[in-house]
Each structure stands twice: as C-alpha cells, then as structure tokens.
Design an enzyme around this catalytic site. Structure first.
Site, PDB file in Angstrom:
ATOM      1  N   THR A  43      47.245  76.908 -22.562  1.00  0.00           N
ATOM      2  CA  THR A  43      47.767  77.856 -21.668  1.00  0.00           C
ATOM      3  C   THR A  43      47.922  79.182 -22.354  1.00  0.00           C
ATOM      4  O   THR A  43      48.211  80.300 -21.768  1.00  0.00           O
ATOM      5  CB  THR A  43      49.148  77.357 -21.009  1.00  0.00           C
ATOM      6  OG1 THR A  43      50.033  76.786 -21.967  1.00  0.00           O
ATOM      7  CG2 THR A  43      48.886  76.465 -19.958  1.00  0.00           C
ATOM      8  N   SER A 136      48.367  75.481 -40.665  1.00  0.00           N
ATOM      9  CA  SER A 136      47.793  76.585 -41.139  1.00  0.00           C
ATOM     10  C   SER A 136      48.655  77.795 -40.893  1.00  0.00           C
ATOM     11  O   SER A 136      48.756  78.546 -41.448  1.00  0.00           O
ATOM     12  CB  SER A 136      46.282  76.563 -40.423  1.00  0.00           C
ATOM     13  OG  SER A 136      46.341  76.682 -39.250  1.00  0.00           O
ATOM     14  N   ASP A 180      51.446  78.617 -31.706  1.00  0.00           N
ATOM     15  CA  ASP A 180      51.921  78.298 -33.222  1.00  0.00           C
ATOM     16  C   ASP A 180      52.697  78.972 -33.862  1.00  0.00           C
ATOM     17  O   ASP A 180      53.993  78.661 -34.425  1.00  0.00           O
ATOM     18  CB  ASP A 180      50.716  77.645 -33.758  1.00  0.00           C
ATOM     19  CG  ASP A 180      49.640  76.800 -32.939  1.00  0.00           C
ATOM     20  OD1 ASP A 180      50.284  76.162 -31.836  1.00  0.00           O
ATOM     21  OD2 ASP A 180      48.615  76.506 -33.311  1.00  0.00           O
TER      22      ASP A 180
HETATM   23  C1  GLA Z   1      46.106  75.244 -30.790  1.00  0.00           C
HETATM   24  C2  GLA Z   1      46.233  76.607 -31.034  1.00  0.00           C
HETATM   25  C3  GLA Z   1      47.019  77.217 -30.072  1.00  0.00           C
HETATM   26  C4  GLA Z   1      47.001  76.727 -28.634  1.00  0.00           C
HETATM   27  C5  GLA Z   1      46.754  75.087 -28.878  1.00  0.00           C
HETATM   28  C6  GLA Z   1      46.462  74.295 -27.487  1.00  0.00           C
HETATM   29  O1  GLA Z   1      47.348  74.614 -31.516  1.00  0.00           O
HETATM   30  O2  GLA Z   1      46.174  77.114 -32.395  1.00  0.00           O
HETATM   31  O3  GLA Z   1      47.048  78.794 -30.094  1.00  0.00           O
HETATM   32  O4  GLA Z   1      45.903  77.166 -28.003  1.00  0.00           O
HETATM   33  O5  GLA Z   1      45.812  74.844 -29.846  1.00  0.00           O
HETATM   34  O6  GLA Z   1      47.613  74.490 -26.632  1.00  0.00           O
END
Ligand code: GLA
Length: 390
Positions: A43, A136, A180
């Site tokens: 999302t 990361s 993240d």
């Molecule tokens: C990875 C990406 C995030 C997000 C998730 C899915 O962790 O780094 O930005 O899009 O996938 O929710």
C-alpha cells in the site's frame, strides 16, 4: 544483560574493531532497526496506509569522516571483503553486495546537493539478511543518521525517508516505497507506526502484545527474495495501470465501495491487484481502530484476511509462507500473515503466549514433512528507531 547494557557493549566492541581496522577511533556509532509490518502490504507506493514497527534487531555502523574523498567500507557479515570507493565517483547499479546500501546513501545525499566527504565505515547487523525484515533499510538508515549528524546536514526524518528511498530506487535498483525506512527512522518502543504514505504523517499506536498475553512470532521461511527482481516491480506496474484506468492519482483514492465499478473497467488480473490494495488500506484502518479501542487480541481476523488477499489477489505469497500461516493458525495463533514484499521472507503469527511452543513445534514439523528448509522462528517486540548509540 539488559537491552541498554547489551547495546553499550555492542557499540564498544564495534568501535574497538573500527579502531583496529582503520587505525583511529570512529566519530561515533549509530544503530537502526529492521522492521516487521503488522499490516498494510504494497500500500505504501499507492499512497496508502501501513502499520509496521521497528524491531529489536538492528544494523550498527561505526563511522569516521575523512579529510579526502576516499570511502572505505567493511562489514562483519557477508562474503564481501573491504570495499573502497571515491565519493566523487559513485555510479548507480555498479556496486554489488551490501556495500551498495551505504554507497547508495552517500550518492543520494550528493544528489540532494550535500557535499559528502570520504569516510571509513564498519558495519554490523543482527537483522537477518533476506528474511523480509528490511535488513537493507536498517543499514541505509544507520548510515544516513550518522552522515546527517556528522555533516550537519540538518535533515528531518521525512527527508531521510525520501533520500533512502531514492538510494534504493535509483542506486540499488529496487522500486520500493517508504514503509521500511519510516519504521526504522520513526519507530518507538512499544509502538506501531501508523503511517499515511501520502503525506508521511505518523501516529504511534501502542502495540504491547505481551500485556495481552500474546507474542508476535516471526517465521523466517528461509526463502530469500530480492525486490530488485521482477515480481515486486510488476505488482507496482499493475497498481499504476489500475490507477490510470480508474482516473485517480493513486489507488489510495479508490474505496471499497468503488470496487464494483472498478471490476467493469479493469482486466481481471489488474482488478484483483487493485482489490488487494483497496481492501488492504481498509484493513489497516480497521486494525488501528481495533488496537486503539480493544487491543492486540482483536486484530487477528484482519491479519488473516490480509494474507488471503496477498495469496489470492496480489499473488505474492509462496508455498512456504502459506504453510507457515496455515500451520500457525491451526496450532493456536489468533492471526497470521506473510509480512513484507513477498515471494519469500517471513510470516508473522500473533499467538497466545501459552500456545507459543506448540505453534513453533507445529511449524517446524510441517516444514520438515513438506521437505522445506527448516524455518527460523523468533519473537519480536516494537523497539526504538534509529539513533546514535555511542
Ligand atoms: C518492501 C518494500 C516496501 C513495501 C513492502 C510491501 O518491504 O521495501 O516499500 O512496499 O515491500 O508492503
């Protein structure tokens, strides 16, 4: 050893090792956590809602600015030896291994107009690599927090979120969103980070599972994934196509009530991708409400529904994740879902503490019976975000 004493000892060890390696003490030691996402998957790049939290596993960096433009990098993990680069000559896509994360941060800061000098850096991490827990981003957030402070750049958390995203997208080559690094930079002990990805507004929402007699188990399936591979980008492209056909800026602007109309306008696959995003945004809001009004024991149904939506509509699960989720639920978890970008990585299972052992045992047994690699299972709690630790 309590958490603070352990963090102090880790910081001291890393500083000592830095001095042995580079011949002078570091300017400081900084740490940034990995994350678990409670709910709100894919999302973020649709300008929607997410509810991750920073976990009690962190990347740490000891760093010292240099007087020239040389960058020297070393880590305590991985099979990449010392890496040397020139701050004036960083090329997107050219760096392999973990070194692309710190160098990507330096590159993104330069693109932002900052004069980044050379530096020596020693990196350490206990965020499992490739487990879908944002190892990361933990590295990038530790490094940007250190460079922001040492160069006096004066960046806000929101700036650092955008810059690390730029590093990931344009230097590392993974078209990821902002969830993240927001969790890593803005997380707090005992709290989940309710983030509106349209304007980066954050509300901290208490998530104290143990106070409700619960634990949050992470089941690392050991199926490794990379968001620089095609699956993540193709889901992102489907969402952009959906928003385009529906005439909205981002799928955030589509509601559950609009879905019937959307079905008539979209091809079946794009419709299912869109339906996942729209219903997932709704589930994040329901989860936040339930957490605030009733507590963690009342969010299980949303975790379950989120997993089904990712498995069937967004199609980003895999047999190992599905088995982890189904087995955990059958053995007593009150809600379970895959977490993170998908195609591997980890599942989470919200579990009454009294059923923890039976859930662990059942999952280990089910993986063995299926002939899958043994999973790694551990608990996580919401921890503090990035900062200086020495
Ligand atoms: C990875 C990406 C995030 C997000 C998730 C899915 O962790 O780094 O930005 O899009 O996938 O929710």
């Amino acid at each position: 050893m309590n958490t603070t004493a352990r963090a102090d000892a880790q910081a001291r060890d890393l500083a000592a090792r830095f001095e042995e390696t580079f011949g002078a003490a570091p300017d400081g030691v900084w740490a940034a956590p990995g994350r678990v996402n409670l709910i709100g998957e894919h999302t973020d790049y649709n300008e929607g809602f997410v509810l991750p939290f920073a976990i009690d596993k962190r990347a740490r960096t000891a760093l010292r600015l240099r007087g020239d433009s040389t960058i020297r990098l070393l880590s305590t993990f991985g099979d990449q030896g010392p890496v040397q680069a020139d701050a004036a000559d960083l090329v997107p896509g050219a760096v392999k291994g973990w070194a692309k994360y710190p160098l990507g941060v330096a590159w993104a800061l330069q693109r932002h107009g900052l004069d980044v000098p050379g530096f020596d850096l020693l990196l350490d991490s206990d965020v499992p690599l490739g487990a879908g827990l944002s190892s990361s981003h933990a590295i990038e957030c530790a490094v940007i927090t250190a460079l922001n402070e040492l160069t006096g750049a004066g960046l806000s958390a929101e700036d650092m979120v955008r810059l690390t995203q730029h590093a990931e997208n344009a230097f590392v080559g993974a078209p990821t969103g902002i969830m993240d690094q927001s969790a890593s930079l803005r997380g707090a002990a005992g709290q989940a980070v309710f983030l509106d990805c349209r304007d980066q507004a954050v509300q901290l929402v208490p998530f104290e599972a143990q106070e409700s007699g619960l634990v949050l188990l992470v089941i690392d399936t050991k199926v490794s994934h990379s968001h620089a591979d095609g699956g993540y980008a193709s889901r992102r492209a489907s969402c952009e196509l959906g928003a385009d056909v529906l005439g909205v800026k981002a799928l955030r602007d589509v509601t559950v009530a609009d879905l019937d109309e959307a079905r008539a306008l979209l091809d079946p696959v794009t419709f299912r991708r869109v339906r996942h995003i729209v219903t997932e945004n709704h589930r994040v809001l329901l989860t936040v409400d339930a957490l605030r009004s009733q507590g963690p024991a009342h969010i299980g149904q949303f975790l379950d529904a989120s997993h089904v939506s990712m498995r069937d509509d967004f199609e980003i699960s895999c047999p190992e994740l599905d088995l982890a989720v189904a087995t955990a639920r059958a053995a007593g978890a009150i809600g379970a879902r895959m977490t993170g970008g998908g195609f591997g990585g980890s599942a989470i299972a919200l579990t009454p503490a009294r059923h923890e052992q039976q859930v662990r045992d059942a999952v280990v047994r089910a993986f063995a019976d299926a002939g899958f690699t043994a999973p790694d299972i551990f608990t996580v709690t919401p921890a503090a975000g990035a900062g200086r630790i020495s």
